[in-house]
Design an enzyme around this catalytic site. Sequence first.
Site, mmCIF file in Angstrom:
data_model
loop_
_atom_site.group_PDB
_atom_site.id
_atom_site.type_symbol
_atom_site.label_atom_id
_atom_site.label_comp_id
_atom_site.label_asym_id
_atom_site.label_seq_id
_atom_site.Cartn_x
_atom_site.Cartn_y
_atom_site.Cartn_z
ATOM 1 N N GLU A 17 38.182 35.365 28.447
ATOM 2 C CA GLU A 17 37.397 35.294 29.686
ATOM 3 C C GLU A 17 38.202 35.844 30.846
ATOM 4 O O GLU A 17 39.394 36.111 30.705
ATOM 5 C CB GLU A 17 37.061 33.821 29.998
ATOM 6 C CG GLU A 17 35.684 33.393 29.572
ATOM 7 C CD GLU A 17 34.584 33.926 30.483
ATOM 8 O OE1 GLU A 17 34.890 34.713 31.402
ATOM 9 O OE2 GLU A 17 33.427 33.567 30.256
ATOM 10 N N ARG A 100 35.373 20.711 33.017
ATOM 11 C CA ARG A 100 36.502 21.612 33.200
ATOM 12 C C ARG A 100 36.050 22.781 34.065
ATOM 13 O O ARG A 100 34.848 23.045 34.195
ATOM 14 C CB ARG A 100 37.036 22.142 31.868
ATOM 15 C CG ARG A 100 36.102 23.100 31.142
ATOM 16 C CD ARG A 100 36.863 23.995 30.177
ATOM 17 N NE ARG A 100 36.006 24.714 29.252
ATOM 18 C CZ ARG A 100 35.389 25.857 29.513
ATOM 19 N NH1 ARG A 100 35.473 26.406 30.725
ATOM 20 N NH2 ARG A 100 34.638 26.460 28.600
ATOM 21 N N ASN A 102 35.500 26.673 35.000
ATOM 22 C CA ASN A 102 35.053 27.833 34.250
ATOM 23 C C ASN A 102 35.332 29.079 35.095
ATOM 24 O O ASN A 102 36.402 29.194 35.687
ATOM 25 C CB ASN A 102 33.558 27.649 33.909
ATOM 26 C CG ASN A 102 33.114 28.498 32.759
ATOM 27 O OD1 ASN A 102 33.865 28.681 31.809
ATOM 28 N ND2 ASN A 102 31.917 29.050 32.834
ATOM 29 N N ASN A 148 29.142 30.231 36.238
ATOM 30 C CA ASN A 148 29.666 31.426 35.593
ATOM 31 C C ASN A 148 29.795 32.590 36.573
ATOM 32 O O ASN A 148 30.401 32.434 37.623
ATOM 33 C CB ASN A 148 28.824 31.760 34.353
ATOM 34 C CG ASN A 148 29.620 31.505 33.087
ATOM 35 O OD1 ASN A 148 30.788 31.860 33.020
ATOM 36 N ND2 ASN A 148 29.006 30.890 32.097
ATOM 37 N N ASP A 198 26.411 35.494 31.500
ATOM 38 C CA ASP A 198 27.725 34.859 31.604
ATOM 39 C C ASP A 198 28.500 35.479 32.771
ATOM 40 O O ASP A 198 28.056 35.411 33.907
ATOM 41 C CB ASP A 198 28.440 34.999 30.250
ATOM 42 C CG ASP A 198 29.597 34.038 30.090
ATOM 43 O OD1 ASP A 198 30.239 33.716 31.095
ATOM 44 O OD2 ASP A 198 29.897 33.621 28.967
HETATM 45 CA CA CA Z 1 32.088 32.503 31.386
#
Ligand code: CA
Length: 298
Positions: A17, A100, A102, A148, A198
Site C-alpha cells: 500500500e 488501525r 489506513n 482510503n 481503494d
Molecule cells: Ca487502501
Amino acid sequence: MNSIPEIFVAHTSELAESPVWDADNNRIYWVDIEKGILHWYNFSDQAKHELAIGQKIGSVALIAQNRLVAALENGFFSIDTLKKSVTPIIEIESQISTNRFNDGKCDPAGRFWAGTMSVIGKPNAGKLYMLDGNFRVMELLRGVGCSNGMAWSPDHATFYYIDSLSYQLVTYDFDMFLGAISNQKILIQFAPDEGIPDGMTTDSQGALWIAMWDGGNVSRYDPVSGKLLLRIKFPVARISSCTFGGPELSDLFITTARVGLSEQQLKDQPLAGSVFVIKNTGFTGSPAHPFLVSQRIV
Ligand code: CA
C-alpha cells in the site's frame, strides 16, 4: 501510450500500500500494512531496502532527507530511514484495539491526512484525521467505514475521498488555509462488480486514477463528470493503490495484495502482492506534497 503492467521488483507483500515517489532521493516507497514493514527501492543503488516498524503501518508521506511521517496502528509517527528509527508524534485511537490507520497523504499545504478503519468489520467505526506541522490533530470526518484514497484538485479547491465500504468517490470543497472540508457530493457510484474503490492518485490534468480492490484494475476518471476514461487490467485481483513516479513522473507504480485470498486464488494469481510498474504511461503525475513540519522532530 503504454498500459502494460510489469513486475517492478521480485518481492511480494501481504498487503502492499501507500506508494510514494520521492523525487529528491530518486526512490519509491511502499508499505506492507499487515507485516508492518516499510519498503523502498533506491534507483541510485538499484536495490530494495526495508525497515520493520514493529506495528501495522497504514501509510507514509515524505518529510525530507530520509524522513517520513507515518500513520501506524496507534497514531502518527516519524520514521528516519537512515537512522532506522521510529519516533512517536501523537497517539490516536490507541484505546480502540480493533481500529488501525489506513491510507494517508499530505494536502497541498503540507498537512498529513490519514483515516482509520475497523479490523473486525465494525461499520462506520473509522474517522479521518489531519495532522498539521505543529503536531495538532483535527478530526475531519466521523462514521467512516474504511478510510482510503485521497486526492486534491490541481487548483486546490476540491478534495476527493474514498470510503471503500460506501462504493463511492465523493468530493468536498477544500479550504486550503483552514484545511477544512464542506459540501459533500457523490461524484462516482461504483457498481459492486467493478470491485471496491481503494487508493488513488491524480495526473497533471486532474484526472483520478483509482485502484480497484477485487476489480483487478486501475481506472482513470474525469474529475468533473466522473466519467470512466480508461481501464487498465492486471493479472491480480486486489489492487490497493497507485502513484506516478520516475524521472518524468510518467511511470505508474501500483501496489497489490495477497491478504484474504484463498489457496486456489493464490495459485491462480502468483503475482498477488507484487508492486507493478507501467512505464511511460503517456500521462504525467503531480508530485507528492511533503509534510511541512513547523517544529523540530525530536
Ligand atoms: Ca487502501
